[in-house]
Enzyme design. Structure first.
Site, PDB file in Angstrom:
ATOM      1  N   PHE A   1      -4.582  14.626   3.894  1.00 22.40           N
ATOM      2  CA  PHE A   1      -4.348  13.460   4.752  1.00 22.40           C
ATOM      3  C   PHE A   1      -3.117  12.705   4.257  1.00 22.40           C
ATOM      4  O   PHE A   1      -2.933  12.546   3.054  1.00 22.40           O
ATOM      5  CB  PHE A   1      -5.544  12.500   4.669  1.00 22.40           C
ATOM      6  CG  PHE A   1      -6.805  13.000   5.310  1.00 22.40           C
ATOM      7  CD1 PHE A   1      -7.027  12.834   6.670  1.00 22.40           C
ATOM      8  CD2 PHE A   1      -7.792  13.625   4.547  1.00 22.40           C
ATOM      9  CE1 PHE A   1      -8.203  13.279   7.260  1.00 22.40           C
ATOM     10  CE2 PHE A   1      -8.973  14.069   5.126  1.00 22.40           C
ATOM     11  CZ  PHE A   1      -9.181  13.895   6.481  1.00 22.40           C
TER      12      PHE A   1
ATOM     13  N   ASN B   1      -5.718   9.479   6.915  1.00 23.22           N
ATOM     14  CA  ASN B   1      -7.025   8.898   6.579  1.00 23.22           C
ATOM     15  C   ASN B   1      -6.859   7.392   6.482  1.00 23.22           C
ATOM     16  O   ASN B   1      -6.123   6.932   5.613  1.00 23.22           O
ATOM     17  CB  ASN B   1      -7.507   9.476   5.246  1.00 23.22           C
ATOM     18  CG  ASN B   1      -8.750   8.768   4.717  1.00 23.22           C
ATOM     19  OD1 ASN B   1      -9.176   7.743   5.233  1.00 23.22           O
ATOM     20  ND2 ASN B   1      -9.326   9.299   3.646  1.00 23.22           N
TER      21      ASN B   1
ATOM     22  N   LEU C   1       2.664   6.505  -5.098  1.00 23.83           N
ATOM     23  CA  LEU C   1       3.894   6.968  -5.748  1.00 23.83           C
ATOM     24  C   LEU C   1       3.673   8.224  -6.584  1.00 23.83           C
ATOM     25  O   LEU C   1       4.622   8.801  -7.100  1.00 23.83           O
ATOM     26  CB  LEU C   1       4.507   5.850  -6.599  1.00 23.83           C
ATOM     27  CG  LEU C   1       4.881   4.580  -5.803  1.00 23.83           C
ATOM     28  CD1 LEU C   1       5.552   3.559  -6.716  1.00 23.83           C
ATOM     29  CD2 LEU C   1       5.779   4.897  -4.612  1.00 23.83           C
TER      30      LEU C   1
ATOM     31  N   ASP D   1       0.850   2.580   3.723  1.00 25.47           N
ATOM     32  CA  ASP D   1       0.046   3.684   3.193  1.00 25.47           C
ATOM     33  C   ASP D   1       0.928   4.917   3.013  1.00 25.47           C
ATOM     34  O   ASP D   1       0.525   6.043   3.338  1.00 25.47           O
ATOM     35  CB  ASP D   1      -1.165   3.989   4.088  1.00 25.47           C
ATOM     36  CG  ASP D   1      -2.205   4.858   3.385  1.00 25.47           C
ATOM     37  OD1 ASP D   1      -2.017   5.187   2.196  1.00 25.47           O
ATOM     38  OD2 ASP D   1      -3.219   5.210   4.024  1.00 25.47           O
TER      39      ASP D   1
ATOM     40  N   HIS E   1     -10.926   0.496   0.889  1.00 21.91           N
ATOM     41  CA  HIS E   1     -10.742   1.662   1.767  1.00 21.91           C
ATOM     42  C   HIS E   1     -12.116   1.892   2.400  1.00 21.91           C
ATOM     43  O   HIS E   1     -13.049   2.332   1.727  1.00 21.91           O
ATOM     44  CB  HIS E   1     -10.296   2.857   0.925  1.00 21.91           C
ATOM     45  CG  HIS E   1     -10.234   4.152   1.676  1.00 21.91           C
ATOM     46  ND1 HIS E   1      -9.056   4.796   1.954  1.00 21.91           N
ATOM     47  CD2 HIS E   1     -11.210   4.925   2.217  1.00 21.91           C
ATOM     48  CE1 HIS E   1      -9.305   5.912   2.618  1.00 21.91           C
ATOM     49  NE2 HIS E   1     -10.615   6.022   2.790  1.00 21.91           N
TER      50      HIS E   1
ATOM     51  N   HIS F   1       3.300  14.067   0.598  1.00 17.93           N
ATOM     52  CA  HIS F   1       2.762  15.365   0.183  1.00 17.93           C
ATOM     53  C   HIS F   1       3.888  16.388   0.268  1.00 17.93           C
ATOM     54  O   HIS F   1       4.860  16.198   1.007  1.00 17.93           O
ATOM     55  CB  HIS F   1       1.609  15.799   1.095  1.00 17.93           C
ATOM     56  CG  HIS F   1       0.397  14.917   0.977  1.00 17.93           C
ATOM     57  ND1 HIS F   1      -0.415  14.915  -0.131  1.00 17.93           N
ATOM     58  CD2 HIS F   1      -0.128  13.987   1.824  1.00 17.93           C
ATOM     59  CE1 HIS F   1      -1.397  14.031   0.029  1.00 17.93           C
ATOM     60  NE2 HIS F   1      -1.243  13.449   1.212  1.00 17.93           N
TER      61      HIS F   1
ATOM     62  N   HIS G   1       0.844  -1.205   0.000  1.00 19.57           N
ATOM     63  CA  HIS G   1       0.000   0.000   0.000  1.00 19.57           C
ATOM     64  C   HIS G   1       0.877   1.253   0.000  1.00 19.57           C
ATOM     65  O   HIS G   1       1.261   1.760   1.054  1.00 19.57           O
ATOM     66  CB  HIS G   1      -0.916  -0.013   1.236  1.00 19.57           C
ATOM     67  CG  HIS G   1      -1.989   1.029   1.172  1.00 19.57           C
ATOM     68  ND1 HIS G   1      -3.207   0.885   1.797  1.00 19.57           N
ATOM     69  CD2 HIS G   1      -2.037   2.242   0.571  1.00 19.57           C
ATOM     70  CE1 HIS G   1      -3.951   1.957   1.584  1.00 19.57           C
ATOM     71  NE2 HIS G   1      -3.249   2.800   0.843  1.00 19.57           N
TER      72      HIS G   1
ATOM     73  N   HIS H   1      -5.793  -0.555   5.749  1.00 15.99           N
ATOM     74  CA  HIS H   1      -5.564   0.234   6.972  1.00 15.99           C
ATOM     75  C   HIS H   1      -6.662   0.126   8.042  1.00 15.99           C
ATOM     76  O   HIS H   1      -7.375   1.101   8.312  1.00 15.99           O
ATOM     77  CB  HIS H   1      -5.275   1.704   6.652  1.00 15.99           C
ATOM     78  CG  HIS H   1      -6.069   2.324   5.534  1.00 15.99           C
ATOM     79  ND1 HIS H   1      -7.438   2.254   5.453  1.00 15.99           N
ATOM     80  CD2 HIS H   1      -5.665   3.044   4.459  1.00 15.99           C
ATOM     81  CE1 HIS H   1      -7.846   2.912   4.377  1.00 15.99           C
ATOM     82  NE2 HIS H   1      -6.781   3.386   3.759  1.00 15.99           N
TER      83      HIS H   1
HETATM   84  O1  DOR Z   1      -3.840   9.336   4.601  1.00 18.69           O
HETATM   85  C1  DOR Z   1      -4.093   8.944   3.471  1.00 18.69           C
HETATM   86  N1  DOR Z   1      -3.525   9.516   2.376  1.00 18.69           N
HETATM   87  N2  DOR Z   1      -4.975   7.944   3.319  1.00 18.69           N
HETATM   88  C2  DOR Z   1      -5.422   7.584   2.107  1.00 18.69           C
HETATM   89  O2  DOR Z   1      -6.225   6.685   2.056  1.00 18.69           O
HETATM   90  C3  DOR Z   1      -4.971   8.284   0.891  1.00 18.69           C
HETATM   91  C4  DOR Z   1      -3.641   8.914   1.089  1.00 18.69           C
HETATM   92  C5  DOR Z   1      -3.234   9.847  -0.009  1.00 18.69           C
HETATM   93  O3  DOR Z   1      -3.384   9.518  -1.189  1.00 18.69           O
HETATM   94  O4  DOR Z   1      -2.682  10.904   0.296  1.00 18.69           O
END
Ligand code: DOR
Length: 430
Positions: free
Chosen positions: A325, A280, A63, A307, A180, A311, A60, A233
């Site tokens: 998230f 999330n 990328l 996960d 999810h 960012h 999980h 998750h």
């Molecule tokens: O915290 C998260 N970020 N949970 C997710 O399910 C998606 C992910 C994201 O793509 O940033």
């Protein structure tokens, strides 16, 4: 050229193996294993004090390529995986554009192949077009192009009829649905667990029921359709009990847990409003941490998956409500499990291999890797005593958004081999 990895403790529960030995590698495969194994000529590496495991897989990860390469791309994600001890990852489809057609699956696989990345990248396709939850995506097309699983990760499929049809298709392909679990009408605008944290910090709460309700629904749909279902998750004790009960009834349900949900909880959130802790689903309670750790040790939860959700710094620098998230995870996942579960004796090395190498491949129907003679040489080597601070020597990921930055960890991957080639050597990504 032959390669000899010398003086390792080799552990692989699939072989009942835990012994000190050498591994000889040639043409990408393990060709000999044993205490006296030697090679006539080639490269020798003395790895005394270190432990060799079948190559770990994180099923999980995000990328971000194509479309959000400023957060991460295939190459930086592959490097982060190697640094964290992983030989393989499964990339989620919530890219820009969404990976919802065969040509988009092929794009990611071709790009990874052309770049000669040493981490094996597998691709999950979307269940629904554009992750919108209304029309099924081109699942057959994606399956032919090489997608090994399907998911709308990042969002739950809200419409139960659509979720049912998606499972019916997946059953035909023999691929699991990765779910999810988030009922959007219950989660609402929640950004932290509904309870103490939301009250204390004055932030919108996200009830555990919003997740548990969807787990229960998807289990019912898996029973109805006969599809293999993998719950992504898991975060709550009640979610664990739903999975346990379904498995006891013989349903093909598997699940994963992230390091952040295993080791962090809503009490970690304070007036700093640290957005690295905005994930999330949200961090839950200490009691949930204990239940998740116990379920992982017991095997009710099959595997650890990070996960990894990179960012950019400017995005995470927003107010808590507005920041996206996600936390990164590839570079800390193994070390966190070593530090908090293996070292205190809550999980054995054999169990770690099962949860982080064998189970993900089994769930996805991939070729197993092992330390047996003849196996492809995908190997993770770790130093169990290496003490380090997460983030102190930087990150391979483009993102610095780790919920564990600054944590002291004990144990770390030092060397990783993929098809006999080093993707990590003495702690340096190759
Ligand atoms: O915290 C998260 N970020 N949970 C997710 O399910 C998606 C992910 C994201 O793509 O940033």
């Amino acid at each position: 050229m032959a390669l000899l990895l010398e003086n390792l403790r080799c552990i692989d529960p699939a072989l009942g193996l835990d012994e000190h030995c050498n591994l000889a590698i040639k043409d990408g495969r393990i060709v000999a294993r044993g205490p006296d194994v030697d090679i006539e000529k080639g490269v020798r590496r003395d790895l005394s004090g270190r432990i060799a495991l079948p190559g770990l897989m994180d099923m999980h990860v995000h990328l971000r390529e194509p479309g959000e390469e400023y957060k991460e791309d295939l190459a930086s994600g592959a490097r982060a995986a190697a640094r964290g001890g992983f030989t393989a990852v499964l990339a989620m489809p919530n890219t820009v554009p969404v990976c919802d057609t065969g040509s988009r699956v092929a794009f990611v696989l071709d790009k990874a192949a052309q770049a000669g990345l040493r981490t094996r990248i597998f691709v999950a396709g979307a269940l629904t077009q554009g992750l919108k939850g209304t029309s099924l995506a081109e699942m057959g097309d994606m399956h032919r192009a090489g997608a090994v699983a399907f998911t709308d990760d990042g969002r739950g499929v809200q419409d139960s009829g659509v979720a049912r049809r998606a499972m019916e298709y997946c059953r035909q392909f023999g691929t699991p649905v990765l779910s999810h679990c988030q009922a959007e009408d219950l989660a609402g605008a929640g950004v932290v667990n509904e309870g103490v944290a939301s009250t204390r910090l004055g932030l919108a709460g996200w009830a555990a029921a919003a997740e548990e309700f969807m787990i229960a629904r998807d289990i019912a749909l898996a029973e109805l359709t006969g599809s293999a279902l993998h719950i992504q998750h898991l975060t709550t004790a009640r979610g664990v009990e739903l999975v346990r009960a379904a498995r006891e009834r013989g349903l093909p349900i598997s699940s994963e847990v992230t390091p952040h949900h295993l080791f962090l909880n809503e009490d970690c959130l304070d007036e700093d409003y640290n957005t690295a802790l905005k994930v999330n689903p949200p961090l839950r309670t200490q009691a949930d941490n204990r239940a998740l750790q116990g379920a992982l040790a017991e095997g009710v939860i099959d595997c650890v998956a990070s996960d990894h959700a990179p960012h950019a710094a400017h995005e995470k620098a927003l107010e808590f409500e507005l920041a996206p998230f996600g936390t990164t995870g590839l570079e800390t996942s193994l070390a966190l499990v070593l530090t908090h579960l293996v070292r205190p004796g809550l999980l054995s090395y054999a169990q770690l291999v099962e949860r982080m190498a064998h189970a993900p491949r089994r769930i996805l129907g991939l070729e197993p890797v092992s330390l047996s003679v003849g196996s492809v040489a995908d190997i993770t080597v770790l130093d169990p005593e290496l003490r380090w601070t997460a983030g102190a020597d930087g990150w391979e990921s483009k993102s610095e958004g780790s919920a564990f930055a600054g944590s002291t960890l004990i144990g770390r991957a030092t060397d990783v081999y993929v098809g006999g080639y080093a993707s990590l050597q003495d702690g340096a990504v190759q």
